[in-house]
Design an enzyme around this catalytic site. Structure first.
Site, PDB file in Angstrom:
ATOM      1  CB  CYS A   1      -2.311   6.852   1.468  1.00 15.26           C
ATOM      2  SG  CYS A   1      -3.654   5.923   2.223  1.00 15.26           S
TER       3      CYS A   1
ATOM      4  CD  GLU B   1       1.941  10.207  -0.586  1.00 11.36           C
ATOM      5  OE1 GLU B   1       2.922   9.462  -0.445  1.00 11.36           O
ATOM      6  OE2 GLU B   1       0.800   9.899  -0.216  1.00 11.36           O
TER       7      GLU B   1
ATOM      8  CD  GLU C   1      -2.873  -1.232   0.165  1.00 16.26           C
ATOM      9  OE1 GLU C   1      -3.048  -0.211  -0.527  1.00 16.26           O
ATOM     10  OE2 GLU C   1      -3.483  -2.295  -0.039  1.00 16.26           O
TER      11      GLU C   1
HETATM   12  P1  NAD Z   1       7.882   5.406   4.943  1.00 19.59           P
HETATM   13  O1  NAD Z   1       7.996   4.873   3.572  1.00 19.59           O
HETATM   14  O2  NAD Z   1       8.820   6.456   5.370  1.00 19.59           O
HETATM   15  O3  NAD Z   1       8.027   4.238   6.027  1.00 19.59           O
HETATM   16  C1  NAD Z   1       7.162   3.133   6.053  1.00 19.59           C
HETATM   17  C2  NAD Z   1       7.799   2.021   6.876  1.00 19.59           C
HETATM   18  O4  NAD Z   1       8.909   1.458   6.173  1.00 19.59           O
HETATM   19  C3  NAD Z   1       8.343   2.466   8.232  1.00 19.59           C
HETATM   20  O5  NAD Z   1       8.023   1.483   9.190  1.00 19.59           O
HETATM   21  C4  NAD Z   1       9.847   2.505   7.978  1.00 19.59           C
HETATM   22  O6  NAD Z   1      10.607   2.352   9.141  1.00 19.59           O
HETATM   23  C5  NAD Z   1      10.004   1.319   7.055  1.00 19.59           C
HETATM   24  N1  NAD Z   1      11.245   1.268   6.276  1.00 19.59           N
HETATM   25  C6  NAD Z   1      12.035   2.301   5.886  1.00 19.59           C
HETATM   26  N2  NAD Z   1      13.079   1.850   5.171  1.00 19.59           N
HETATM   27  C7  NAD Z   1      12.952   0.510   5.090  1.00 19.59           C
HETATM   28  C8  NAD Z   1      13.726  -0.513   4.487  1.00 19.59           C
HETATM   29  N3  NAD Z   1      14.827  -0.231   3.805  1.00 19.59           N
HETATM   30  N4  NAD Z   1      13.312  -1.803   4.624  1.00 19.59           N
HETATM   31  C9  NAD Z   1      12.180  -2.086   5.302  1.00 19.59           C
HETATM   32  N5  NAD Z   1      11.402  -1.157   5.894  1.00 19.59           N
HETATM   33  C10 NAD Z   1      11.780   0.131   5.787  1.00 19.59           C
HETATM   34  O7  NAD Z   1       6.350   5.899   5.087  1.00 19.59           O
HETATM   35  P2  NAD Z   1       5.672   6.753   6.253  1.00 19.59           P
HETATM   36  O8  NAD Z   1       6.186   8.159   6.156  1.00 19.59           O
HETATM   37  O9  NAD Z   1       5.733   6.062   7.555  1.00 19.59           O
HETATM   38  O10 NAD Z   1       4.145   6.719   5.786  1.00 19.59           O
HETATM   39  C11 NAD Z   1       3.615   7.596   4.856  1.00 19.59           C
HETATM   40  C12 NAD Z   1       3.509   6.944   3.496  1.00 19.59           C
HETATM   41  O11 NAD Z   1       2.651   5.809   3.579  1.00 19.59           O
HETATM   42  C13 NAD Z   1       2.874   7.834   2.454  1.00 19.59           C
HETATM   43  O12 NAD Z   1       3.576   7.706   1.249  1.00 19.59           O
HETATM   44  C14 NAD Z   1       1.455   7.288   2.323  1.00 19.59           C
HETATM   45  O13 NAD Z   1       0.842   7.558   1.104  1.00 19.59           O
HETATM   46  C15 NAD Z   1       1.680   5.833   2.535  1.00 19.59           C
HETATM   47  N6  NAD Z   1       0.439   5.192   2.947  1.00 19.59           N
HETATM   48  C16 NAD Z   1      -0.252   4.445   2.024  1.00 19.59           C
HETATM   49  C17 NAD Z   1      -1.466   3.862   2.359  1.00 19.59           C
HETATM   50  C18 NAD Z   1      -2.243   3.095   1.337  1.00 19.59           C
HETATM   51  O14 NAD Z   1      -3.253   2.517   1.689  1.00 19.59           O
HETATM   52  N7  NAD Z   1      -1.829   3.059   0.086  1.00 19.59           N
HETATM   53  C19 NAD Z   1      -1.956   3.995   3.671  1.00 19.59           C
HETATM   54  C20 NAD Z   1      -1.229   4.747   4.592  1.00 19.59           C
HETATM   55  C21 NAD Z   1      -0.024   5.334   4.212  1.00 19.59           C
END
Ligand code: NAD
Length: 493
Positions: free
Chosen positions: A294, A395, A260
């Site tokens: 999102c 985004e 997602e």
């Molecule tokens: P992010 O991408 O910064 O982090 C998401 C997760 O990934 C965190 O737990 C982070 O620690 C982890 N992570 C980071 N690097 C990693 C790696 N190399 N390997 C494994 N895990 C890793 O996102 P965020 O800022 O926490 O959340 C916001 C984002 O989430 C926005 O882009 C939003 O659109 C998206 N989002 C999407 C939906 C959907 O349904 N499509 C829902 C909620 C949020």
């Protein structure tokens, strides 16, 4: 509540242990958990090392995987019912954690707790999607006198990686569908707000969830990469940005995925829309949880007949949005999760202005509240320039939207589809043939008619096209992504 008191260690700041598949632990580097309200330390937890995480994974794989499969489905549903009751009892703590640790307003925090409880109670509906097929073999000479049972089997261990914006609900959702399908789960919360998932682990285990089948490890993203790469992890359910999602796929390799990813949604406003009502829904879509959703609205694409009136109404309503401490009753919009995102809003605004955009509202910080508070921002821009904007191509996870006059519905659809993302879209108006056309042609996972996009508890499935993701989340619908078909073929020849 008693449950939270029981596992949080009191000190200078409260210490939340993590859950290591059967035991609570504070082993590892100290992790300071900050509050976006004042950027101060709100609590601490610990980060297990990669080596510790791999030994936790071993316990989940060798014991938990079997235990969850051997727990009858009916009992799993009951465990989730009891967990829902436990969350009801912890409600006030959870609301406080979400306000302090994630910067949500009370209303948003209460909404997330309520959604989490409801999702747990609806686990019974997921069960109804774990059927299989019977395939008779009379298709060809080769398969005559054979037949197959094709069943959906659990994959083993699902790694669930959480974003910061729904730190409780996302943990609940990913654990429910994974475990109802028969999988053990290892959860990695976001670094910014790991506390809700830790409190949830307490509620689950107290409610009878097989302890070895669950781990909640607040690790650094890149450390988690090594866990994902391990062959004992069979599937990854990730919610986060597209950039991180790509990195996750590179790290994890050949696995099954629910991804997602990034979004930011267009709202198309047709000439016959009710302007006042549309503006009010759009403003909620732009500002709720400070645009850190999102599915928040980032582009308003309006037909010429309603454009001026809509622009005026949206700007007027945005000016009434109160930015402040999310714990205050009167606050509509709290802080952003970090200063970096607030700076990005300012940069994206400058970028839009340099491309002919005009700031209609916001575009600046509310410095007296802190460097991570911004005013909701609306920028007017020409349709021909929109695709050049930084905020169209990437985004920006904040309350920042563009308003654009389009000449036709076709132009609106082309602008919506021109982005690399395709999560959802909204259409406002009443012309059925235009609505049908847009709903058919928009390259997104969900189209909301006369409402702003809101995934809610996932009663309707959601997920993205293109760079917005792989697979769908939603009650019942995710079962397909955390199971694999197995064909058992009988030969009677
Ligand atoms: P992010 O991408 O910064 O982090 C998401 C997760 O990934 C965190 O737990 C982070 O620690 C982890 N992570 C980071 N690097 C990693 C790696 N190399 N390997 C494994 N895990 C890793 O996102 P965020 O800022 O926490 O959340 C916001 C984002 O989430 C926005 O882009 C939003 O659109 C998206 N989002 C999407 C939906 C959907 O349904 N499509 C829902 C909620 C949020």
């Amino acid at each position: 509540s008693e449950a939270v008191k029981e596992f949080v260690r009191q000190g200078e700041v409260p210490a939340f242990p993590y859950f290591a598949a059967g035991q609570w632990s504070l082993e590892g580097d100290r992790l300071e958990v900050r509050s976006p309200i004042d950027l101060g330390t709100a609590a601490v937890t610990a980060r297990p090392s990669v080596q510790t995480a791999l030994s936790i994974l071993e316990r989940v794989y060798s014991i938990g995987r079997r235990k969850i499969r051997e727990t009858p489905g009916e009992e799993r549903v009951e465990i989730f019912e009891r967990t829902a009751d436990a969350l009801e009892r912890m409600k006030e703590d959870l609301v406080n954690i979400l306000m302090i640790n994630a910067g949500k307003t009370r209303k948003a925090a209460e909404g997330e707790v309520a959604a989490s409880i409801e999702r747990l109670r609806l686990a019974k509906l997921d069960v109804r999607r774990i059927y299989g097929d019977f395939v008779p073999g009379d298709w060809s000479a080769d398969t005559l006198e054979t037949e197959a049972i094709v069943k959906k089997e659990p994959l083993g261990v699902v790694a669930a990686i959480l974003p910061f914006n729904y730190p409780l609900f996302d943990a609940v959702n990913k654990i429910v569908y994974s475990a109802i399908a028969g999988n053990a789960v290892i959860v990695k919360p976001a670094e910014a707000d790991p506390l809700p998932a830790l409190a949830l682990a307490k509620a689950l285990v107290d409610s009878g969830f097989p302890p070895e089948a669950l781990a909640v490890v607040p690790m650094r993203g890149r450390d988690m990469g090594e866990v994902l790469a391990d062959r004992r992890v069979a599937a990854v359910s990730f919610t986060g940005s597209t950039e991180t999602g790509l990195q996750v796929i590179k790290e994890a390799g050949v696995k099954q995925y629910v991804m997602e990813l990034g979004g930011g949604d267009p709202a198309i406003v047709l000439s016959d829309a009710d302007v006042k009502q549309t503006a009010s829904k759009i403003v909620t879509g732009i500002t709720s949880y400070s645009g850190q959703r999102c599915d928040s609205i980032k582009y308003i694409l309006a037909e010429p007949e309603v454009y001026d009136e809509l622009k005026e109404e949206v700007t007027e309503q945005l000016s009434k949005v109160r930015v402040g401490d999310p714990r205050d009753e009167g606050t509509d919009m709290g802080p952003l999760i970090d200063v970096r995102t607030a700076d990005e809003v300012i940069e994206a605004t400058k970028d839009a202005v340099s491309k002919g955009g005009k700031v209609l509202h916001g575009g600046e910080k509310v410095e007296e509240l802190g460097p991570n508070y911004i005013k909701p921002t609306l920028i007017e821009v020409e349709a021909s320039r929109l695709p050049d904007l930084y905020m169209y191509n990437k985004e920006v996870f904040a309350s920042l939207a563009a308003i654009v006059k389009v000449n036709s519905l076709d132009e609106a659809i082309a602008l919506a589809n021109g982005r690399r993302y395709g999560l959802d879209a909204a259409i406002f108006g009443s012309d059925v043939s235009k609505i049908r056309k847009a709903a058919r042609l928009l390259e997104v996972g969900a189209v909301y008619i006369n409402d702003y996009p809101k995934h809610g508890i996932g009663y309707y499935p959601f997920g993205g096209m293109k760079d917005s993701g792989i697979g769908r989340e939603g009650i019942g619908y995710t079962i397909d992504f955390v199971t694999a078909y197995k064909s058992i073929i009988y030969n009677y020849k």
